[in-house]
Design an enzyme around this catalytic site. Structure first.
Site, PDB file in Angstrom:
ATOM      1  N   CYS A 252       0.860  -1.198   0.000  1.00  8.43           N
ATOM      2  CA  CYS A 252       0.000   0.000   0.000  1.00  8.43           C
ATOM      3  C   CYS A 252       0.890   1.240   0.000  1.00  8.43           C
ATOM      4  CB  CYS A 252      -0.930   0.006   1.210  1.00  8.43           C
ATOM      5  SG  CYS A 252      -1.757  -1.567   1.545  1.00  8.43           S
ATOM      6  N   ALA A 254       1.594   3.869  -2.156  1.00  8.54           N
ATOM      7  CA  ALA A 254       1.314   5.220  -2.667  1.00  8.54           C
ATOM      8  C   ALA A 254       0.970   6.181  -1.519  1.00  8.54           C
ATOM      9  CB  ALA A 254       0.162   5.160  -3.666  1.00  8.54           C
ATOM     10  N   ASP A 274       1.142  -1.371  -4.738  1.00  9.92           N
ATOM     11  CA  ASP A 274      -0.104  -0.646  -4.508  1.00  9.92           C
ATOM     12  C   ASP A 274      -1.163  -1.177  -5.462  1.00  9.92           C
ATOM     13  OD1 ASP A 274      -0.836   2.025  -2.843  1.00  9.92           O
ATOM     14  OD2 ASP A 274      -2.078   1.888  -4.640  1.00  9.92           O
ATOM     15  N   ASP A 320       1.192  -0.611   5.692  1.00 12.69           N
ATOM     16  CA  ASP A 320       0.489   0.651   5.930  1.00 12.69           C
ATOM     17  C   ASP A 320      -0.917   0.473   5.361  1.00 12.69           C
ATOM     18  OD1 ASP A 320      -0.192   3.231   6.481  1.00 12.69           O
ATOM     19  OD2 ASP A 320       1.230   4.167   5.118  1.00 12.69           O
ATOM     20  N   CYS A 373      -3.251   5.367   9.882  1.00 15.54           N
ATOM     21  CA  CYS A 373      -3.387   6.783  10.251  1.00 15.54           C
ATOM     22  C   CYS A 373      -4.761   6.975  10.885  1.00 15.54           C
ATOM     23  CB  CYS A 373      -3.176   7.705   9.053  1.00 15.54           C
ATOM     24  SG  CYS A 373      -4.232   7.346   7.624  1.00 15.54           S
TER      25      CYS A 373
END
Length: 420
Positions: A252, A254, A274, A320, A373
């Protein structure tokens, strides 16, 4: 500059987000449809579109106080919301904002809302201070977060929720990562000072600017001396601790910020993966700008191992994984209003298959950095617990939740080690 055009297009973004669309995607479509927008018009559009989402709680609250009954026309409401944003949160001339908004409203239907809009906006100017004071007594208006989101923060972060909520409605800083192959924070601060750009160091290789500037204004940006990357996001490479000659996978990947950081830290064999080929091009562009030409890039679903994995396991994997992005709403304020209370549980289920697939690519004795995030525990600590319960060969001693602060966005990191 045509304030009327910027205002009209920003109102279109507000209506689209209210209908459930992503703000970045909407802005991209609008700009593609209006290629002749000047730099000033683009800047005004960006500010009004993002500002209207950042402060939507207070804007809708104040608008509601000015009405006898709710507005049932989304185009009208969006034009009034964007006008209120300009009147309350910018230095645009009030008479110009009102005049342009009323003209735009006059083009709705047969013009029947023109006098209504004029009365609402002029009343706002007279009662603005009183309306702003009333916002302090309403949590949604005060913190510009949905009520369910505030309740979640209060429940899961009882000691920190107030600071988190305040950080989430602030403007994000422009933070840079200095390419350690070309310098450090101290040397780059000198370049910024020479260019008249005020900044301060956050650590040996990170600096934050007093005010955002176009990347073209950054000394050496095109030569790879520096990259734009949030300070919290910069911690991923440090936690992964890449070493020379290791084989590393950035899943992942990008847009490639973490990929580039890893390559700045170590001469390693890098694979960047990605699912979106278009976004993967951004990774390629970023790595090219930084001077890294040897990374292997693949556009594929990480869960579909047969489509990209050759069976050679990696020393380290950066996972991520997709999430609600609840930790980065300063940069994407529409997220606050698009997310629903059940979304974190949905993305957590999607994460499981991805993490399990990536774990098979980690060699014995290797490591995987699980990163999001997000601030929602369903996607973070609870996900980690479930993963460790499924995999007897996995251990994690020190997961970290980075809360949003004036210096960084919110992130969760867990370095998972595989038994040799």
């Amino acid at each position: 500059m045509s304030m009327a055009l910027a205002q009209k297009l920003a109102a279109e973004t507000a209506a689209a987000v209210a209908a459930g669309q992503n703000l970045q995607d909407v802005l991209a479509r609008i700009r593609a449809a209006h290629p002749d927008l000047s730099a000033q018009e683009n800047g005004a559009l960006q500010d009004i579109a993002y500002g209207s989402q950042r402060y939507l709680g207070s804007l809708k609250f104040m608008l509601g106080k000015l009405l006898n009954k709710p507005i049932d026309n989304q185009e009208l409401e969006s034009l009034l919301i964007t006008a209120l944003y300009q009147l309350h949160y910018t230095r645009n001339a009030p008479h110009a904002v009102v005049n342009e908004a009323v003209e735009a409203v006059g083009r709705i239907g047969r013009g029947q809302y023109r006098s209504f809009a004029n009365a609402v906006l002029r009343r706002f100017l007279h009662e603005r201070d009183k309306l702003a004071s009333w916002c302090k007594a309403d949590d949604v208006a005060k913190y510009n977060l949905p009520r369910w989101w505030l309740a979640y923060l209060q429940n899961h972060y009882p000691k920190h929720w107030h600071n988190i909520a305040a950080a989430l409605q602030s403007h994000p800083p422009m933070t840079l990562r200095v390419n350690r192959r070309h310098g450090n924070a101290e040397s780059y601060l000198a370049k910024l000072a020479a260019a008249g750009i005020e900044a301060r160091a956050l650590d040996d290789y990170a600096v934050t600017l007093a005010e955002a500037v176009p990347v073209g204004s950054l000394p050496g940006f095109s030569d790879g001396l520096v990259s734009v990357q949030d300070f919290g996001a910069q911690q991923a490479a440090y936690l992964l601790q890449p070493q020379n000659d290791e084989r590393i996978l950035d899943a992942c990947a990008a847009p490639g910020g973490k990929t580039g950081h890893i390559l700045e830290m170590a001469d390693c064999g890098m694979t960047a993966l990605d699912i979106d080929a278009g976004r993967l091009k951004r990774v390629a562009d970023n790595l090219s700008r930084l001077g890294f030409q040897t990374a292997s890039l693949a556009a594929a679903d990480a869960r579909d191992l047969a489509s990209w994995y050759d069976g050679r396991q990696f020393d380290a994997v950066l996972a991520d994984v997709p999430c609600t992005a609840s930790g980065v709403v300063r940069r994407n304020p529409d997220i606050k209003w698009l997310r629903r209370p059940t979304d974190a549980a949905k993305t957590a289920r999607q994460q499981e298959g991805l993490l399990d697939a990536l774990w098979t690519t980690v060699k014995p004795g290797g490591r995987m950095l699980f990163a999001t995030c997000s601030l929602f525990t369903e996607e973070n600590s609870l996900q980690l617990q479930r993963f460790l319960a499924r995999h007897a060969d996995a251990s994690c001693s020190d997961p970290q939740t980075l809360l949003p602060t004036p210096s960084q966005d919110g992130f969760f990191y867990a370095l998972i080690r595989k038994r040799p």
